[in-house]
Design an enzyme around this catalytic site. Structure first.
Site, short mmCIF file in Angstrom:
data_model
loop_
_atom_site.label_atom_id
_atom_site.label_comp_id
_atom_site.label_asym_id
_atom_site.label_seq_id
_atom_site.Cartn_x
_atom_site.Cartn_y
_atom_site.Cartn_z
CG ASP A 144 -9.98 -7.06 1.19
OD1 ASP A 144 -11.12 -7.25 1.66
OD2 ASP A 144 -8.95 -7.59 1.62
CE LYS A 192 -12.87 3.00 6.63
NZ LYS A 192 -11.63 3.00 7.33
CG MET A 228 -1.58 -1.51 6.97
SD MET A 228 -2.62 -2.66 7.87
CE MET A 228 -1.52 -4.02 8.16
N1 SAH Z 1 -1.85 -8.55 1.99
C1 SAH Z 1 -1.29 -7.30 1.51
C2 SAH Z 1 -1.09 -6.31 2.61
C3 SAH Z 1 -2.38 -5.83 3.24
S1 SAH Z 1 -2.15 -4.62 4.49
C4 SAH Z 1 0.03 -7.61 0.77
O1 SAH Z 1 0.51 -8.75 0.85
O2 SAH Z 1 0.55 -6.73 0.09
C5 SAH Z 1 -2.37 -3.12 3.59
C6 SAH Z 1 -1.05 -2.40 3.46
O3 SAH Z 1 -0.24 -3.06 2.50
C7 SAH Z 1 -1.13 -0.96 2.98
O4 SAH Z 1 -1.38 -0.08 4.05
C8 SAH Z 1 0.27 -0.76 2.42
O5 SAH Z 1 1.20 -0.56 3.45
C9 SAH Z 1 0.55 -2.12 1.81
N2 SAH Z 1 0.18 -2.18 0.38
C10 SAH Z 1 -0.76 -2.95 -0.17
N3 SAH Z 1 -0.79 -2.79 -1.51
C11 SAH Z 1 0.18 -1.89 -1.80
C12 SAH Z 1 0.66 -1.31 -2.99
N4 SAH Z 1 0.16 -1.61 -4.18
N5 SAH Z 1 1.70 -0.44 -2.91
C13 SAH Z 1 2.24 -0.12 -1.71
N6 SAH Z 1 1.83 -0.64 -0.56
C14 SAH Z 1 0.81 -1.51 -0.59
#
Ligand code: SAH
Length: 257
Positions: free
Chosen positions: A40, A62, A175
Site C-alpha cells: 500500500d 497512491k 481517515m
Molecule cells: N490499517 C491501518 C489504518 C488504515 S486507514 C492501521 O491499522 O493503522 C488509513 C488511516 O490510518 C489514515 O488516514 C490515518 O488516519 C491512519 N494512519 C495510518 N498510518 C498512520 C500513521 N503513521 N500516523 C497517523 N495516522 C495513521
C-alpha cells in the site's frame, strides 16, 4: 524457481505505522520470504527493501502521483499470483484488521480456494499513544476505545455517533483529517463537551511524527496545521496526557531547575 500450483497462498500482513522496528518478527519473516509483494501507499521503503531479490513488487496504493489500483483489480491480481503457486504477501499499513479491508480480501481469496493467513501489526492509534505518552484506556477515566472512521455524506457526517457522547470512551478516528470540522460539530451535538481533550497525530511511529494538542472544539483549527501526512485523531480525557519529546525535555529541565 519451480512453483507448485497447489502451494500458492496469500499472507495479509500488517507493517505497523512505518518504521521497520515496529513490524512484528512474523511480518518481517513474511516479507523476507515473499515471492510476490503487493504494498500500500503508506508502506515505508525500508519495509519493501526486506523483500528478497527476485520477488515481484507491486504497488497498489497512491504514491508519487501514481493512481491506486481498484479493490477488484487487487483481488484478481492476488488470485492470479497465488494460482501460479507463489507465496503472495499483501503488506498493509498498521494492522490489517483495522480499516485494512482484510475481511473483503480474505473472503474473496478463500471463496476461490486460496489459503489466507493474517499477520497482525501495530495500528496507528497504538503507535500514536506509545510515542506521545498517553494511554488509550485509563482506570476510572477511559473504559472503552472506539476505533472509528469519519465519512461525509451530503455534507454531514455519516453514521450513528451516539456512542461518541460517552465521556468514558476514547475515540480513535482514522481517515478523519479532512472532515475534522464536521466531526467535532457532530460529537458536540451528540453531547460530548467541546472542552474534551483531543490530539491529532501526524505520521505516528517515526521520527517525522508530529503532535497537535487541542480540544474537541478546536480540532478543525489544529488539523489546519498538519503537513499532508497520515493523521490519526484521538478524542477523550486520555488525550490530556499527551506529551511531545519537546514537552518532556521542558518538563525535565524545569524539574532539574
Ligand atoms: N490499517 C491501518 C489504518 C488504515 S486507514 C492501521 O491499522 O493503522 C488509513 C488511516 O490510518 C489514515 O488516514 C490515518 O488516519 C491512519 N494512519 C495510518 N498510518 C498512520 C500513521 N503513521 N500516523 C497517523 N495516522 C495513521
Amino acid at each position: 524457481m519451480s512453483h507448485d500450483a497447489q502451494a500458492g497462498r496469500v499472507l495479509l500482513v500488517g507493517a505497523g505505522p512505518g518504521p521497520v522496528d515496529l513490524m512484528t518478527v512474523r511480518a518481517v519473516r513474511a516479507v523476507e520470504s515473499a515471492q510476490a509483494l503487493l504494498y500500500d501507499a503508506l508502506i515505508s521503503d525500508d519495509a519493501i527493501a526486506l523483500a528478497p531479490p527476485g520477488c515481484v513488487r507491486i504497488q497498489t496504493g497512491k504514491r508519487a502521483g501514481r493512481l491506486s489500483m481498484h479493490q477488484d483489480e487487487i483481488n484478481r491480481l492476488m488470485l492470479r499470483l497465488a494460482r501460479k503457486g507463489l507465496r503472495v504477501v499483501r503488506l498493509k499499513g498498521g494492522d490489517p484488521s483495522i480499516f485494512g479491508r482484510v475481511g473483503e480480501e480474505s473472503a474473496f481469496l478463500q471463496g476461490h480456494g486460496v489459503p489466507v493467513e493474517v499477520v497482525p501489526g501495530v495500528t496507528a492509534a497504538c503507535a500514536a499513544a506509545a510515542q506521545f505518552g498517553f494511554p488509550l484506556t485509563h482506570r476510572g477515566e477511559a473504559r472503552r476505545v472506539v476505533f472509528t472512521t469519519a465519512r461525509l455524506e451530503a455534507g454531514a457526517l455519516a453514521g450513528d455517533w451516539s456512542a461518541a457522547s460517552d465521556p468514558e470512551a476514547t475515540m480513535a478516528i482514522y481517515m478523519g483529517g479532512e472532515v475534522a470540522g464536521a466531526l467535532s460539530e457532530r460529537m458536540i451535538a451528540a453531547g460530548r463537551s467541546p472542552d474534551t481533550p483531543a490530539v491529532a497525530v501526524e505520521q505516528a511511529g517515526g521520527v517525522e511524527a508530529r503532535l497537535y494538542p487541542c480540544t474537541l472544539g478546536t480540532l478543525a483549527a489544529a488539523l489546519g496545521e498538519t503537513r499532508g501526512g497520515p493523521v490519526l485523531i484521538v478524542i477523550g480525557e486520555v488525550a490530556a496526557q499527551a506529551r511531545s519529546a519537546g514537552d518532556v525535555l521542558e518538563e525535565l529541565s524545569r524539574a532539574v531547575g
